[in-house]
Design an enzyme around this catalytic site. Structure first.
Site, PDB file in Angstrom:
ATOM      1  N   MET A  24       0.851  -1.194   0.000  1.00  0.00           N
ATOM      2  CA  MET A  24       0.000   0.000   0.000  1.00  0.00           C
ATOM      3  C   MET A  24       0.885   1.242   0.000  1.00  0.00           C
ATOM      4  O   MET A  24       0.415   2.345   0.311  1.00  0.00           O
ATOM      5  CB  MET A  24      -0.944  -0.010   1.200  1.00  0.00           C
ATOM      6  CG  MET A  24      -1.909  -1.193   1.142  1.00  0.00           C
ATOM      7  SD  MET A  24      -3.436  -0.918   2.045  1.00  0.00           S
ATOM      8  CE  MET A  24      -2.801  -0.629   3.675  1.00  0.00           C
TER       9      MET A  24
ATOM     10  N   ARG B 277       2.884   3.525   9.789  1.00  0.00           N
ATOM     11  CA  ARG B 277       2.245   4.310  10.852  1.00  0.00           C
ATOM     12  C   ARG B 277       3.222   4.811  11.908  1.00  0.00           C
ATOM     13  O   ARG B 277       2.844   5.648  12.736  1.00  0.00           O
ATOM     14  CB  ARG B 277       1.203   3.455  11.575  1.00  0.00           C
ATOM     15  CG  ARG B 277       0.070   3.047  10.692  1.00  0.00           C
ATOM     16  CD  ARG B 277      -0.762   2.006  11.385  1.00  0.00           C
ATOM     17  NE  ARG B 277      -1.880   1.630  10.541  1.00  0.00           N
ATOM     18  CZ  ARG B 277      -3.096   1.394  10.982  1.00  0.00           C
ATOM     19  NH1 ARG B 277      -3.373   1.498  12.250  1.00  0.00           N
ATOM     20  NH2 ARG B 277      -4.037   1.049  10.154  1.00  0.00           N
TER      21      ARG B 277
ATOM     22  N   LEU C 212       6.792   3.272   1.277  1.00  0.00           N
ATOM     23  CA  LEU C 212       7.682   2.133   1.489  1.00  0.00           C
ATOM     24  C   LEU C 212       8.719   2.380   2.589  1.00  0.00           C
ATOM     25  O   LEU C 212       9.185   3.497   2.782  1.00  0.00           O
ATOM     26  CB  LEU C 212       8.405   1.790   0.178  1.00  0.00           C
ATOM     27  CG  LEU C 212       7.505   1.480  -1.021  1.00  0.00           C
ATOM     28  CD1 LEU C 212       8.355   1.075  -2.226  1.00  0.00           C
ATOM     29  CD2 LEU C 212       6.497   0.368  -0.694  1.00  0.00           C
TER      30      LEU C 212
ATOM     31  N   HIS D 102       9.207  -3.358   3.418  1.00  0.00           N
ATOM     32  CA  HIS D 102       8.807  -3.581   2.016  1.00  0.00           C
ATOM     33  C   HIS D 102      10.042  -3.874   1.155  1.00  0.00           C
ATOM     34  O   HIS D 102      10.017  -4.767   0.294  1.00  0.00           O
ATOM     35  CB  HIS D 102       8.133  -2.331   1.438  1.00  0.00           C
ATOM     36  CG  HIS D 102       6.906  -1.876   2.154  1.00  0.00           C
ATOM     37  ND1 HIS D 102       6.855  -0.721   2.880  1.00  0.00           N
ATOM     38  CD2 HIS D 102       5.664  -2.421   2.231  1.00  0.00           C
ATOM     39  CE1 HIS D 102       5.631  -0.557   3.376  1.00  0.00           C
ATOM     40  NE2 HIS D 102       4.900  -1.569   3.005  1.00  0.00           N
TER      41      HIS D 102
ATOM     42  N   SER E 225       6.559   0.061  10.347  1.00  0.00           N
ATOM     43  CA  SER E 225       5.216   0.241   9.820  1.00  0.00           C
ATOM     44  C   SER E 225       5.133   1.673   9.334  1.00  0.00           C
ATOM     45  O   SER E 225       5.734   2.570   9.940  1.00  0.00           O
ATOM     46  CB  SER E 225       4.189   0.007  10.942  1.00  0.00           C
ATOM     47  OG  SER E 225       2.961   0.599  10.590  1.00  0.00           O
TER      48      SER E 225
ATOM     49  N   GLY F 102       5.117 -10.103   4.266  1.00  0.00           N
ATOM     50  CA  GLY F 102       5.854 -10.017   5.532  1.00  0.00           C
ATOM     51  C   GLY F 102       5.151 -10.811   6.625  1.00  0.00           C
ATOM     52  O   GLY F 102       3.926 -10.834   6.704  1.00  0.00           O
TER      53      GLY F 102
END
Ligand code: AMP
Length: 302
Positions: free
Chosen positions: A24, A181, A27, A31, A179, A141
């Site tokens: 999504m 986030r 990166l 990733h 992440s 992952g």
């Protein structure tokens, strides 16, 4: 690397077998580790970027998802991608889909309970990507352990000819699993609380390495560490069979100890995989420099 927006272009331009990495975007080294693993094959490496509306229950969450296409293109190219597939919503969902994929059982518990409809959105988009791109291999992952179980089950039950590969979790230098986030966690106290998530999992992993096989003991070690920090709002701490994500009491097959918690308004998930055959907990790998999430650095090569 070439950037394309339709499935047809991907199939036309791919030469030989395809190794595929769905993302999504925004990166980070997690990733990139998947792209680099794919690039070690001789396959055409296809990376997709699609922020899938079907797997978000809140429109605000979807709108807030971080995006930076130019940055992602550069990082994917450097990591070894040959084709970058960035479809718009109209290519993926020309109309509201009436055909969706639901993987019963595996999608229940843990993330499934806390994010209703999420795994159906994931399974549907992955099925579409597999059908449209026709990869030979696909890399995911272990960070999203239940998602991996959902994708493996869906792939097997729909007889999709794709070899689904689970790859180790990549962590920041303080142990926090990478992440997109993480950029929303503020420096200081919240950041140290976030690092406690991996400390809790590592402590349980140490007990597993010493021979503990009872889920109840491993969960209580992790929970004890998490609840000692009042800024950690724990959602769940569970031990599950890695194959079908079902709860497990005694670890006699590949499993994972997973948790979800909210810190500073940011919801985080993490896990360690527990393999009774090797007798070791798999904690993944750590970066030794700040992540590229916080601005470009040479850490991209790690
Ligand atoms: P996402 O962009 O969050 O949908 O993730 C795309 C893929 O990258 C999924 O297979 C994730 O499991 C994987 N991934 C995300 N974070 C990490 C991480 N820290 N380490 C390894 N893989 C990851």
């Amino acid at each position: 690397m070439k950037t394309v927006g339709t499935f047809e272009e991907v199939r036309d331009l791919a030469v030989g077998p395809v190794s595929f990495i769905p993302t999504m975007g925004f990166l980070h080294e997690g990733h990139l580790s998947l792209i680099e693993a794919a690039a070690r094959t001789r396959d055409t490496v296809v990376v997709s970027l699609f922020v899938n509306p079907l797997q978000f229950s809140e429109a605000s969450d979807l709108a807030a998802y971080p995006r930076d296409l130019d940055r992602d293109l550069e990082l994917a190219r450097e990591a070894g991608a040959d084709l970058f597939f960035a479809p718009d919503v109209a290519e993926m969902y020309p109309s509201e889909p009436v055909t969706t994929v639901t993987v019963a059982g595996v999608s229940e518990g843990m993330e499934g309970d806390h994010r209703p409809g999420h795994f159906s959105g994931v399974a549907t988009v992955v099925a579409k990507l597999f059908a449209g791109i026709q990869p030979k291999r696909a890399y995911f992952g272990r960070k999203d352990a239940q998602q991996l179980a959902v994708v493996r089950t869906m792939t097997e039950e729909l007889s999709l000819p794709v070899d689904v590969r689970g790859m180790p979790i990549v962590r920041e230098s303080d142990g926090l699993a990478l992440s997109s986030r993480n950029v929303r966690i503020s420096e200081g106290a919240s950041r140290s609380s976030a690092a406690m998530l991996s400390s809790a999992l590592y402590a349980a992993g140490d007990a597993f390495d010493r021979g503990e096989r009872r889920s109840v003991s491993l969960r209580s070690i992790a929970t004890g560490i998490l609840t000692a920090d009042p800024s950690i709002d724990v959602e769940y701490v569970e031990v599950a069979n890695a194959g079908d994500a079902s709860p497990i009491e005694q670890i006699d097959r590949l499993s994972f100890l997973a948790l979800a918690a909210t810190i500073d308004g940011v919801r985080l998930i993490d896990n360690v995989h527990l393999d009774p055959d090797t007798g070791l907990a798999d904690r993944g790998t750590r970066l030794d420099a700040p992540s590229i999430l916080y601005g470009r650095s040479d850490a991209a090569d790690n």
